[in-house]
Motif scaffolding. Structure first.
Motif, short mmCIF file in Angstrom:
data_model
loop_
_atom_site.label_atom_id
_atom_site.label_comp_id
_atom_site.label_asym_id
_atom_site.label_seq_id
_atom_site.Cartn_x
_atom_site.Cartn_y
_atom_site.Cartn_z
N PHE A 44 33.65 -66.49 -57.05
CA PHE A 44 34.74 -66.20 -57.80
C PHE A 44 34.79 -66.01 -59.22
O PHE A 44 35.45 -65.50 -59.67
CB PHE A 44 35.73 -67.30 -57.12
N GLU A 45 33.94 -66.86 -59.74
CA GLU A 45 33.36 -66.57 -61.24
C GLU A 45 33.11 -65.14 -61.47
O GLU A 45 33.72 -64.41 -62.52
CB GLU A 45 32.61 -67.65 -61.70
N ASN A 46 32.63 -64.66 -60.84
CA ASN A 46 32.00 -63.24 -60.80
C ASN A 46 33.12 -62.38 -60.70
O ASN A 46 33.15 -61.16 -61.37
CB ASN A 46 30.68 -62.91 -60.18
N LEU A 47 33.68 -62.47 -59.57
CA LEU A 47 35.24 -61.72 -59.36
C LEU A 47 36.01 -61.48 -60.58
O LEU A 47 36.33 -60.50 -61.06
CB LEU A 47 35.74 -61.88 -58.01
N ARG A 48 36.29 -62.72 -61.12
CA ARG A 48 37.37 -63.19 -62.06
C ARG A 48 36.63 -62.25 -63.57
O ARG A 48 37.46 -61.62 -64.24
CB ARG A 48 37.43 -64.42 -62.54
N ARG A 49 35.36 -62.19 -63.91
CA ARG A 49 34.81 -61.62 -64.84
C ARG A 49 34.74 -60.10 -64.66
O ARG A 49 35.11 -59.43 -65.65
CB ARG A 49 33.10 -62.21 -64.81
N ALA A 50 34.59 -59.75 -63.42
CA ALA A 50 34.51 -58.16 -63.04
C ALA A 50 35.93 -57.75 -63.25
O ALA A 50 36.19 -56.58 -63.72
CB ALA A 50 34.31 -57.89 -61.73
N HIS A 51 36.98 -58.60 -62.87
CA HIS A 51 38.35 -58.27 -63.22
C HIS A 51 38.76 -58.23 -64.83
O HIS A 51 39.29 -57.34 -65.17
CB HIS A 51 39.41 -59.25 -62.54
N ARG A 52 38.29 -59.07 -65.55
CA ARG A 52 38.49 -59.16 -66.97
C ARG A 52 37.85 -57.97 -67.67
O ARG A 52 38.29 -57.33 -68.60
CB ARG A 52 37.94 -60.43 -67.71
N GLU A 53 36.46 -57.52 -67.10
CA GLU A 53 35.83 -56.53 -67.85
C GLU A 53 36.70 -55.25 -67.47
O GLU A 53 36.81 -54.42 -68.40
CB GLU A 53 34.35 -56.38 -67.15
N LEU A 54 37.24 -55.20 -66.33
CA LEU A 54 38.01 -53.83 -65.80
C LEU A 54 39.29 -53.73 -66.76
O LEU A 54 39.29 -52.78 -67.27
CB LEU A 54 38.45 -54.07 -64.53
N GLU A 55 39.79 -54.99 -67.06
CA GLU A 55 41.13 -54.99 -67.91
C GLU A 55 40.54 -54.55 -69.56
O GLU A 55 41.35 -53.66 -70.05
CB GLU A 55 41.62 -56.50 -67.99
N VAL A 56 39.50 -55.15 -69.89
CA VAL A 56 39.08 -54.63 -71.15
C VAL A 56 38.60 -53.16 -71.33
O VAL A 56 39.09 -52.58 -72.15
CB VAL A 56 37.83 -55.56 -71.99
N ASN A 57 37.92 -52.68 -70.37
CA ASN A 57 37.17 -51.43 -70.46
C ASN A 57 38.21 -50.47 -70.12
O ASN A 57 38.21 -49.00 -70.35
CB ASN A 57 36.14 -51.15 -69.56
N PHE A 58 39.09 -50.65 -69.38
CA PHE A 58 40.17 -49.58 -68.51
C PHE A 58 41.60 -50.20 -68.46
O PHE A 58 42.09 -50.69 -67.53
CB PHE A 58 39.76 -49.13 -67.29
N PRO A 59 42.16 -50.55 -69.61
CA PRO A 59 43.76 -51.07 -69.64
C PRO A 59 44.38 -50.47 -68.48
O PRO A 59 44.58 -49.36 -68.48
CB PRO A 59 44.07 -50.83 -71.02
N GLY A 60 45.15 -51.21 -67.75
CA GLY A 60 46.12 -50.81 -66.88
C GLY A 60 45.46 -50.82 -65.63
O GLY A 60 45.91 -50.52 -64.55
N LYS A 61 44.15 -50.77 -65.39
CA LYS A 61 43.35 -50.25 -64.08
C LYS A 61 43.02 -51.70 -63.49
O LYS A 61 42.93 -51.61 -62.25
CB LYS A 61 42.11 -49.98 -64.63
N ALA A 62 43.45 -52.70 -63.94
CA ALA A 62 43.05 -54.22 -63.47
C ALA A 62 44.18 -54.92 -63.15
O ALA A 62 44.17 -55.94 -63.02
CB ALA A 62 41.98 -54.74 -64.05
N ALA A 63 45.19 -54.28 -62.68
CA ALA A 63 46.51 -54.65 -62.54
C ALA A 63 46.41 -55.45 -61.34
O ALA A 63 45.75 -55.37 -60.37
CB ALA A 63 47.89 -53.59 -62.41
N GLY A 64 47.27 -56.65 -61.39
CA GLY A 64 47.04 -57.71 -60.14
C GLY A 64 45.98 -58.51 -60.22
O GLY A 64 45.53 -59.04 -61.50
#
Length: 164
Positions: A44-64
């Motif tokens: 779950f830490e890795n999933l949260r990290r992947a989610h944050r990275e997606l938000e940073v690298n692709f704004p709007g792509k990590a909604a939800g």
């Protein structure tokens, strides 16, 4: 093993092979593992990290939430790597109860039958017991492998003094 797990859950989205994390997590829960299982903390830490990275690298792509993540093969494999032994054991049905969903149906049947029993009364000589709603009824099961299932009023605190 991580490739096999990816292939189990792989789907094609916009021409890319990915795992829908919501689907993966739901399947993991059906094996009896809860998302709160401390042995899955790294996942779950890795999933949260992947989610944050997606938000940073692709704004709007990590909604939800992390549930909405779609991970490609390499991202998925690195995300589950810390917990691969437990996850692979779960999906290979190597827990003490391999058919956990079927087991849960039996627990539900017993729960429902026993819920109809209305005899007895709470002990009045202990104040904590006297205040308990006698209609509360719940069942929780935890196997030696950490498979968990709960049904009914399992979130209500209670005391088991004087049980017989």
């Amino acid at each position: 093993m991580d490739d096999l797990i990816f292939d189990m859950f792989m789907t094609e989205v916009e021409g890319q092979q990915v795992v829908l994390i919501g689907t993966f997590l739901s399947a993991l829960e059906r094996t009896g593992l809860r998302r709160t299982d401390p042995r899955l903390l790294e996942l779950f830490e890795n999933l949260r990290r992947a989610h944050r990275e997606l938000e940073v690298n692709f704004p709007g792509k990590a909604a939800g939430s992390i549930e909405t993540l779609k991970l490609d093969r390499e991202s998925f494999k690195s995300t589950i790597a810390d917990n691969i032994v437990l996850i692979s054991k779960a999906f290979r049905q190597q827990f003490v109860i391999p058919e956990f969903q079927s087991f849960c149906l039996h627990i539900e049947e017993m729960y429902t039958k026993c819920k109809e029993v209305k005899g007895g009364k709470v002990a009045a000589y202990i104040p904590q017991l006297a205040r308990v709603d006698p209609n509360f009824w719940g069942v929780s099961v935890c196997t030696i492998d950490g498979q968990r299932y709960s049904i009914g009023d399992t979130m209500n605190p209670f005391t088991i003094q004087s049980c017989r």
